[in-house]
Design a protein around this motif. Structure first.
Motif, mmCIF file in Angstrom:
data_model
loop_
_atom_site.group_PDB
_atom_site.id
_atom_site.type_symbol
_atom_site.label_atom_id
_atom_site.label_comp_id
_atom_site.label_asym_id
_atom_site.label_seq_id
_atom_site.Cartn_x
_atom_site.Cartn_y
_atom_site.Cartn_z
ATOM 1 N N THR A 93 1.051 7.186 -0.489
ATOM 2 C CA THR A 93 0.762 8.344 -1.593
ATOM 3 C C THR A 93 0.860 7.608 -3.109
ATOM 4 O O THR A 93 1.677 7.134 -3.479
ATOM 5 N N HIS A 94 -0.026 7.565 -4.166
ATOM 6 C CA HIS A 94 -0.024 7.680 -5.603
ATOM 7 C C HIS A 94 -0.867 9.162 -5.850
ATOM 8 O O HIS A 94 -1.554 9.122 -5.774
ATOM 9 N N ARG A 95 -0.447 9.743 -6.909
ATOM 10 C CA ARG A 95 -1.087 10.550 -7.837
ATOM 11 C C ARG A 95 -2.380 10.680 -7.853
ATOM 12 O O ARG A 95 -3.029 11.249 -8.353
ATOM 13 N N ASP A 96 -2.621 9.097 -8.283
ATOM 14 C CA ASP A 96 -4.406 8.786 -8.358
ATOM 15 C C ASP A 96 -5.305 9.207 -7.498
ATOM 16 O O ASP A 96 -7.028 8.717 -7.941
ATOM 17 N N THR A 97 -4.826 8.483 -6.732
ATOM 18 C CA THR A 97 -6.133 8.249 -5.417
ATOM 19 C C THR A 97 -5.256 8.968 -4.304
ATOM 20 O O THR A 97 -6.487 10.050 -3.687
ATOM 21 N N ASN A 98 -4.001 10.316 -3.533
ATOM 22 C CA ASN A 98 -4.147 10.961 -3.053
ATOM 23 C C ASN A 98 -2.943 11.711 -2.865
ATOM 24 O O ASN A 98 -1.772 11.725 -2.893
ATOM 25 N N THR B 214 -6.577 10.438 1.962
ATOM 26 C CA THR B 214 -5.670 9.096 3.018
ATOM 27 C C THR B 214 -5.389 9.421 4.225
ATOM 28 O O THR B 214 -4.730 10.373 4.716
ATOM 29 N N LEU C 73 -5.091 0.186 -4.387
ATOM 30 C CA LEU C 73 -3.743 -0.173 -5.027
ATOM 31 C C LEU C 73 -2.614 -2.192 -4.644
ATOM 32 O O LEU C 73 -2.471 -2.175 -5.488
ATOM 33 N N VAL D 2 -1.460 13.008 2.764
ATOM 34 C CA VAL D 2 -1.430 12.170 4.000
ATOM 35 C C VAL D 2 -1.947 12.603 5.032
ATOM 36 O O VAL D 2 -1.220 13.892 5.176
ATOM 37 N N ILE E 184 0.945 -1.064 -0.418
ATOM 38 C CA ILE E 184 0.088 -0.245 0.693
ATOM 39 C C ILE E 184 1.275 1.146 -0.271
ATOM 40 O O ILE E 184 1.696 1.576 0.993
ATOM 41 N N GLU F 110 -8.320 5.639 -0.963
ATOM 42 C CA GLU F 110 -8.582 4.551 -2.274
ATOM 43 C C GLU F 110 -7.307 4.252 -2.214
ATOM 44 O O GLU F 110 -6.903 3.283 -3.284
ATOM 45 N N ASN F 111 -6.589 4.664 -1.572
ATOM 46 C CA ASN F 111 -4.954 3.922 -1.651
ATOM 47 C C ASN F 111 -4.883 3.119 -1.606
ATOM 48 O O ASN F 111 -3.854 1.874 -1.748
#
Ligand code: SAH
Length: 283
Positions: free
Chosen positions: A151-156, A185, A254, A159, A148, A250-251
């Protein structure tokens, strides 16, 4: 015994500082996997005359100690008889004043919900010189072991790290509406007992009860367990006693594409879409 760090000459190559007599180093050992300690942290273990270590430290790390080093258990676990914080701080000061090379070894990162700052402030007040050796915190590195990404730029794009209980053991006194709205997140430490109440507050503030969430226990250790659930079901899912990081957002999804530990055991990972932006970056 072969010294695993100095055989490679790491100390000289990296110009690592020496732990001097009369000093205290406050170091993080990482979340569980002993390999996650930093080089400087391992270097500190090898040099210390006395080590005060926490409950969450992997015992394998203590094999790096020099012969004759004194090991003092200063564990604190919820529900278990704990050493008083003031006793730990006082012991650190008195050992340093005895001209010892003192290492305070803590789980994760010493400055993340670990009372490292309180201990360091006591040292500063007493005029004891100290160094902080950061570590991999459970809420970042532990989640990485669960596949997990924090961070990922598609989700958040943000944090928030939250502790599940304040000084009095209750939910911390925060503006939960702001917490719910301010960050897609949330990563909760020490929240097994209070997460049901926290989830209620977040849902009341507008977060979706079906939002993905995960409970990562014994993160990065061989006993790691990951339970994927939803915000609304977190309260009942969080029973148990193992140290756990709880992540809401949402992350968490992933993990379907990034559970690298599962993949090592033969699990097929989902081909997670990379997104247009990512593809144009790669070209
Ligand atoms: N300084 C530590 C946190 C200490 S507070 C750090 O930076 O990681 C103790 C809390 O950390 C536990 O209640 C749990 O929420 C979390 N924690 C520490 N190690 C963990 C692990 N291996 N797996 C899951 N959670 C962990």
């Amino acid at each position: 015994m072969i010294n695993p760090l100095s055989t490679g000459g790491l100390e000289e190559l990296l110009n690592l500082p020496r732990l001097e007599r009369g000093w205290v180093w406050l170091a993080g050992a990482g979340p569980g996997d002993p390999g996650l300690i930093t080089v400087l942290g391992a270097h500190a273990i090898q040099q210390a005359d006395v080590i005060l270590y926490d409950a969450l430290i992997d015992q394998a790390l203590l094999k790096l100690t020099r012969p004759g080093a004194e090991l003092i258990y200063a564990g604190k676990r919820a529900g278990v008889k704990s050493c008083r914080q003031s006793d730990i701080s006082r012991t650190l000061v008195s050992l340093a004043k005895k001209d010892k090379r003192v290492l305070r070894l803590k789980g994760g990162d010493p400055f993340v919900f670990g009372r490292g700052a309180e201990e360091a402030l006591t040292l500063a007040r007493a005029g004891v010189p100290f160094r902080i050796v950061p570590g991999v915190t459970a809420g970042i590195g532990g989640l990485a072991y669960a596949g997990i990404p924090v961070t990922h730029r598609d989700t958040n794009h943000a944090v928030t790290f939250v502790t599940g209980h304040g000084v009095d053991g209750q939910i911390p006194d925060l503006d939960w509406n702001a917490v719910a709205k301010g960050s897609p997140t949330l990563v909760l430490y020490m929240a097994r007992k209070t997460v049901g109440a926290i989830a209620d507050k977040l849902i009341a503030a507008g977060r979706d009860a079906d939002e993905p969430a995960a409970i990562v226990s014994d993160a990065s250790a061989s006993t790691q367990n990951v339970l994927v659930t939803t915000l609304g079901k977190l309260g009942e899912a969080a029973a148990g006693t193992a140290p756990s990081i709880i992540v809401i957002g949402e992350n968490v999804k992933l993990r379907e594409g990034l559970d690298w530990i599962g993949a090592m055991a033969g699990k097929m990972l989902e081909p997670w879409p990379l997104g247009r932006e990512h593809l144009s970056d790669a070209s």
